[in-house]
Motif scaffolding. Structure first.
Motif, PDB file in Angstrom:
ATOM      1  N   SER A 197     -18.831  -0.912  25.051  1.00 49.64           N
ATOM      2  CA  SER A 197     -17.754  -1.386  24.176  1.00 49.64           C
ATOM      3  C   SER A 197     -17.790  -0.673  22.822  1.00 49.64           C
ATOM      4  O   SER A 197     -18.849  -0.231  22.359  1.00 49.64           O
ATOM      5  N   ASP A 198     -16.652  -0.578  22.201  1.00 54.61           N
ATOM      6  CA  ASP A 198     -16.575   0.011  20.861  1.00 54.61           C
ATOM      7  C   ASP A 198     -17.383  -0.820  19.866  1.00 54.61           C
ATOM      8  O   ASP A 198     -17.945  -0.288  18.909  1.00 54.61           O
ATOM      9  N   GLU A 199     -17.435  -2.135  20.113  1.00 62.02           N
ATOM     10  CA  GLU A 199     -18.146  -3.030  19.201  1.00 62.02           C
ATOM     11  C   GLU A 199     -19.657  -2.784  19.209  1.00 62.02           C
ATOM     12  O   GLU A 199     -20.360  -3.170  18.262  1.00 62.02           O
ATOM     13  N   ALA A 200     -20.163  -2.136  20.274  1.00 58.69           N
ATOM     14  CA  ALA A 200     -21.602  -1.875  20.371  1.00 58.69           C
ATOM     15  C   ALA A 200     -22.032  -0.689  19.512  1.00 58.69           C
ATOM     16  O   ALA A 200     -23.222  -0.532  19.222  1.00 58.69           O
ATOM     17  N   LYS A 201     -21.069   0.146  19.097  1.00 61.75           N
ATOM     18  CA  LYS A 201     -21.396   1.325  18.299  1.00 61.75           C
ATOM     19  C   LYS A 201     -21.957   0.900  16.940  1.00 61.75           C
ATOM     20  O   LYS A 201     -21.348   0.107  16.226  1.00 61.75           O
ATOM     21  N   GLY A 202     -23.113   1.423  16.624  1.00 58.22           N
ATOM     22  CA  GLY A 202     -23.777   1.056  15.386  1.00 58.22           C
ATOM     23  C   GLY A 202     -24.600  -0.207  15.503  1.00 58.22           C
ATOM     24  O   GLY A 202     -25.336  -0.562  14.590  1.00 58.22           O
ATOM     25  N   GLN A 255     -28.797  -4.577  19.193  1.00 54.93           N
ATOM     26  CA  GLN A 255     -28.296  -5.912  19.489  1.00 54.93           C
ATOM     27  C   GLN A 255     -27.568  -5.927  20.831  1.00 54.93           C
ATOM     28  O   GLN A 255     -27.708  -6.866  21.619  1.00 54.93           O
ATOM     29  N   ALA A 256     -26.803  -4.875  21.113  1.00 54.24           N
ATOM     30  CA  ALA A 256     -26.082  -4.789  22.373  1.00 54.24           C
ATOM     31  C   ALA A 256     -27.048  -4.744  23.554  1.00 54.24           C
ATOM     32  O   ALA A 256     -26.822  -5.383  24.591  1.00 54.24           O
ATOM     33  N   ALA A 291     -20.454 -11.619  24.579  1.00 52.88           N
ATOM     34  CA  ALA A 291     -21.359 -10.685  23.910  1.00 52.88           C
ATOM     35  C   ALA A 291     -20.593  -9.737  23.000  1.00 52.88           C
ATOM     36  O   ALA A 291     -20.999  -9.476  21.861  1.00 52.88           O
ATOM     37  N   VAL A 292     -19.479  -9.233  23.494  1.00 52.24           N
ATOM     38  CA  VAL A 292     -18.651  -8.325  22.688  1.00 52.24           C
ATOM     39  C   VAL A 292     -18.096  -9.058  21.467  1.00 52.24           C
ATOM     40  O   VAL A 292     -17.997  -8.485  20.374  1.00 52.24           O
ATOM     41  N   ALA A 293     -17.764 -10.334  21.629  1.00 53.94           N
ATOM     42  CA  ALA A 293     -17.252 -11.118  20.501  1.00 53.94           C
ATOM     43  C   ALA A 293     -18.310 -11.261  19.414  1.00 53.94           C
ATOM     44  O   ALA A 293     -18.002 -11.190  18.219  1.00 53.94           O
ATOM     45  N   ILE A 294     -19.561 -11.441  19.819  1.00 53.64           N
ATOM     46  CA  ILE A 294     -20.649 -11.542  18.841  1.00 53.64           C
ATOM     47  C   ILE A 294     -20.827 -10.213  18.111  1.00 53.64           C
ATOM     48  O   ILE A 294     -21.009 -10.170  16.891  1.00 53.64           O
ATOM     49  N   LEU A 295     -20.760  -9.104  18.863  1.00 56.59           N
ATOM     50  CA  LEU A 295     -20.875  -7.782  18.234  1.00 56.59           C
ATOM     51  C   LEU A 295     -19.723  -7.555  17.264  1.00 56.59           C
ATOM     52  O   LEU A 295     -19.922  -7.035  16.161  1.00 56.59           O
TER      53      LEU A 295
END
Length: 347
Positions: free
Chosen positions: A258-263, A267-268, A282-286
């Motif tokens: 997911s894009d949200e995992a970048k950086g 955590q991802a 999980a993506v929502a938390i990121l």
């Protein structure tokens, strides 16, 4: 083993899970701290060979946020993730004969070269985060701390005090080290390796125990599991297994890709491999990591989900669900350590 006993926090066993029937989680620690009271002084009795790094960091953050004075007493051993927990003490006291161990975080990956690169980047980021904690405590510069970590350094009580990682070496004799497969550490003292073998504290044996506890307990149950479901319909076990595997792979890819995992790779990785959380959650938390942390009780009450997500992000990880995890999930996570043990044996 209970975490909160007679007004003290007792952290014995594996960090983040119950292996060899011993262990503690960040969720249990948070519950114990709430029961103890934020403003009250606290003794933390620590005896752990290590465990999950992110759980250790989460517990460290929880203890650092405690308003009362925190005294960490290392009863026998504080290794790996447990050494991070020890750093949260306003004072760190080690019993005579106890040990503290600092090393680089480790992990495993199944996948392509790109997957391994992501794990490497996440581990390097985590090592940097841990080194800053050790540096702040000891007063040593980051380069020296990083070398201490890379060397997997074991300190006696006196050595830890001299190096700045503890404040006091008391005369009380250390207790027996808690259950852990000390064979996985490159420089573990021979007595700890021998103790693990003598007591059967091996990841291989624990995996077998977990697998056995998850298996049907009778021939009749086995037969039923292979042929029928609750409604009496025939079940294709191979297809069910294949579907479950495919679903797990899809979930992991959805989180890590997911894009949200970048950086937020570390955590991802934790959300993907150490929790049973749905990919969208999980993506929502990121994604919630970009939000500002609420600064008042009113803001927390207004948006509790965002507040919790941000709290988890701030601690560098996401806590596992409070609901019981399937035995297979325990087996998968324990398997990481078992693989390392096999590599050590073959070296």
């Amino acid at each position: 083993m209970a975490v909160y006993v007679n007004g003290e926090l007792v952290l014995y066993g594996f960090v983040g899970e119950s292996l060899w029937r011993e262990g503690f989680t960040s969720s249990e620690v948070l519950q114990a701290l709430a029961e103890h009271g934020t403003d009250n002084d606290l003794n933390v009795l620590l005896n752990s060979g290590g465990g999950y790094a992110f759980e250790g960091i989460a517990i460290y953050n929880a203890l650092k946020a405690h308003k009362g004075t925190v005294t960490v007493k290392i009863d026998a051993i504080a290794a790996s993730a447990a050494s991070v927990i020890a750093l949260a003490g306003d004072s760190i006291v080690m019993r005579a004969g106890s040990e503290l161990m600092i090393h680089d975080p480790s992990g495993s990956t199944y996948g392509t070269a790109s997957d391994h690169d992501k794990t490497s980047a996440a581990l390097n980021k985590l090592a940097k985060q841990m080194s800053s904690l050790y540096s702040a405590r000891s007063g040593k510069d980051l380069a020296e701390v990083r070398q201490i970590m890379k060397d997997e350094t074991w300190f006696t009580a006196e050595e830890a005090v001299e190096a700045g990682f503890a404040d006091e070496a008391e005369e009380a004799k250390a207790k027996q080290a808690t259950a852990f497969d000390y064979r996985v550490y490159a420089n573990a003292p021979e007595r700890l390796v021998a103790l693990a073998v003598e007591k059967g504290w091996t990841f291989e044996r624990e995996i077998n125990r977990i697998a056995a506890s998850a298996a049907p307990t009778s021939q009749e149950e086995t037969s039923m599991a292979e042929t029928t479901e609750a409604g009496g319909k025939s079940v294709d076990v191979a297809k069910v297994t294949a579907d479950a595997t495919a679903a797990a792979q899809t979930r992991i890819k959805a989180i890590l890709g997911s894009d949200e995992a970048k950086g937020r790779e570390a955590q991802a990785q934790h959300l993907a491999f150490s929790t049973d959380m749905a990919a969208e959650d999980a993506v929502a938390i990121l994604a919630a990591g970009v939000a500002a942390q609420p600064t008042s009780e009113a803001e927390e009450e207004a948006n509790p989900a965002a507040y919790e997500a941000e709290r988890l992000r701030a601690s560098g990880q996401a806590l596992p669900s409070d609901s019981p995890k399937p035995a297979q999930a325990k087996l998968n996570r324990a398997g990481i350590f078992a693989s390392r043990a096999q590599q050590m044996k073959g070296a």
